[in-house]
Write a protein that holds these residues in place. Structure first.
Motif, PDB file in Angstrom:
ATOM      1  N   ALA A  13      18.803 -20.130 -29.748  1.00 35.40           N
ATOM      2  CA  ALA A  13      18.803 -20.643 -31.183  1.00 35.40           C
ATOM      3  C   ALA A  13      18.159 -19.470 -32.096  1.00 35.40           C
ATOM      4  CB  ALA A  13      18.417 -21.861 -31.313  1.00 35.40           C
ATOM      5  N   THR A  14      16.899 -18.981 -31.578  1.00 37.39           N
ATOM      6  CA  THR A  14      16.009 -18.044 -32.445  1.00 37.39           C
ATOM      7  C   THR A  14      16.666 -16.727 -32.319  1.00 37.39           C
ATOM      8  OG1 THR A  14      13.953 -19.284 -31.873  1.00 37.39           O
ATOM      9  CG2 THR A  14      13.895 -16.904 -32.382  1.00 37.39           C
ATOM     10  N   SER A  15      17.216 -16.140 -31.320  1.00 40.19           N
ATOM     11  CA  SER A  15      18.090 -15.027 -31.428  1.00 40.19           C
ATOM     12  C   SER A  15      19.084 -15.011 -32.035  1.00 40.19           C
ATOM     13  CB  SER A  15      18.388 -14.682 -29.876  1.00 40.19           C
ATOM     14  OG  SER A  15      17.162 -14.465 -29.146  1.00 40.19           O
ATOM     15  N   LYS A  16      20.100 -16.167 -32.155  1.00 37.63           N
ATOM     16  CA  LYS A  16      21.006 -16.046 -32.658  1.00 37.63           C
ATOM     17  C   LYS A  16      21.040 -16.153 -34.371  1.00 37.63           C
ATOM     18  CE  LYS A  16      24.832 -19.476 -34.136  1.00 37.63           C
ATOM     19  NZ  LYS A  16      25.253 -20.985 -33.861  1.00 37.63           N
ATOM     20  N   ALA A  17      19.994 -16.878 -34.729  1.00 41.01           N
ATOM     21  CA  ALA A  17      19.330 -16.665 -36.192  1.00 41.01           C
ATOM     22  C   ALA A  17      18.838 -15.367 -36.620  1.00 41.01           C
ATOM     23  CB  ALA A  17      18.559 -17.908 -36.530  1.00 41.01           C
ATOM     24  N   PHE A  18      18.179 -14.724 -35.721  1.00 35.01           N
ATOM     25  CA  PHE A  18      17.713 -13.713 -36.197  1.00 35.01           C
ATOM     26  C   PHE A  18      18.762 -12.589 -36.281  1.00 35.01           C
ATOM     27  CE2 PHE A  18      14.934  -9.833 -36.278  1.00 35.01           C
ATOM     28  CZ  PHE A  18      15.510  -8.987 -35.490  1.00 35.01           C
ATOM     29  N   ALA A  29      29.292 -10.383 -38.333  1.00 38.44           N
ATOM     30  CA  ALA A  29      29.305 -11.830 -38.310  1.00 38.44           C
ATOM     31  C   ALA A  29      29.866 -12.614 -37.042  1.00 38.44           C
ATOM     32  CB  ALA A  29      30.207 -12.495 -39.544  1.00 38.44           C
ATOM     33  N   VAL A  30      29.847 -13.780 -37.066  1.00 35.31           N
ATOM     34  CA  VAL A  30      30.383 -14.518 -35.485  1.00 35.31           C
ATOM     35  C   VAL A  30      31.825 -14.231 -35.577  1.00 35.31           C
ATOM     36  CG1 VAL A  30      30.448 -16.644 -34.346  1.00 35.31           C
ATOM     37  CG2 VAL A  30      28.538 -16.017 -35.849  1.00 35.31           C
ATOM     38  N   LEU A  50      25.408 -12.196 -27.313  1.00 32.30           N
ATOM     39  CA  LEU A  50      23.998 -12.635 -26.923  1.00 32.30           C
ATOM     40  C   LEU A  50      24.229 -13.865 -26.281  1.00 32.30           C
ATOM     41  CD1 LEU A  50      22.276 -13.014 -30.786  1.00 32.30           C
ATOM     42  CD2 LEU A  50      22.555 -11.177 -28.850  1.00 32.30           C
ATOM     43  N   LEU A  51      23.788 -13.775 -24.993  1.00 32.49           N
ATOM     44  CA  LEU A  51      24.017 -14.700 -23.886  1.00 32.49           C
ATOM     45  C   LEU A  51      22.633 -15.448 -23.471  1.00 32.49           C
ATOM     46  CD1 LEU A  51      26.189 -16.227 -22.064  1.00 32.49           C
ATOM     47  CD2 LEU A  51      25.627 -14.245 -20.406  1.00 32.49           C
TER      48      LEU A  51
END
Length: 122
Positions: A13-18, A29-30, A50-51
Motif C-alpha cells: 500500500a505504501t509503495s503503491k501510493a508513493f 498511471a495504473v 510492483l509486487l
C-alpha cells in the motif's frame, strides 16, 4: 530494451501510493492491478510492476523485449548454455494476452530473466 521491470515491495500500500504520486508528473498511471500487484505505464508498451513480497532481498524480474519469437527461442538456448536454469520454456502465455510469447531463465544470482515478444507469429 526493457519490456517491463518487476520490483518486490514489502509494504504494498505504501509503495503503491508513493510510486503513483511520484510518477504521476511523468504521465505514468495504473494499467493493471491485481491483489498484491500493480502495473504502471505511460505508453502501454513499457511498464514498472510492483509486487508484494516478504522475500528479502526480493529477487529481480527483468523482461527484455524481442522483435520476434525466434529471438525468444535463441535467448532461451543461449541462457541455458551460459549456466542459467529453466524457469519457463519458450511459448505462448495467453493468460497475459494472445500473442505473449516468452521464455524465462533463472540467472546466477537467482533473478528471473525473461524475454518476450508481443507480435503474432510471422
Amino acid at each position: 530494451m526493457f519490456d517491463h521491470v518487476v520490483v518486490g515491495v514489502s509494504d504494498y500500500a505504501t509503495s503503491k501510493a508513493f510510486f503513483l504520486m511520484a510518477l504521476e508528473p511523468l504521465g505514468i498511471a495504473v494499467v493493471h492491478e491485481r491483489p498484491g500487484g500493480i502495473e504502471l505505464s505511460s505508453d502501454g508498451k513499457t511498464s514498472l510492476c510492483l509486487l508484494h513480497t516478504e522475500e528479502k532481498p526480493a529477487h529481480l524480474h527483468l523482461a527484455f523485449v524481442a522483435r520476434n519469437r525466434g529471438q525468444v527461442d535463441a535467448f532461451y538456448r543461449a541462457a541455458l548454455d551460459a549456466g542459467g536454469s529453466d524457469h519457463g520454456a519458450p511459448g505462448l502465455r495467453p493468460n497475459y494476452h494472445a500473442n505473449y510469447y516468452a521464455a524465462f531463465v533463472i540467472g546466477p544470482d537467482g533473478h528471473n530473466i525473461e524475454v518476450v515478444c508481443h507480435e503474432p507469429e510471422a
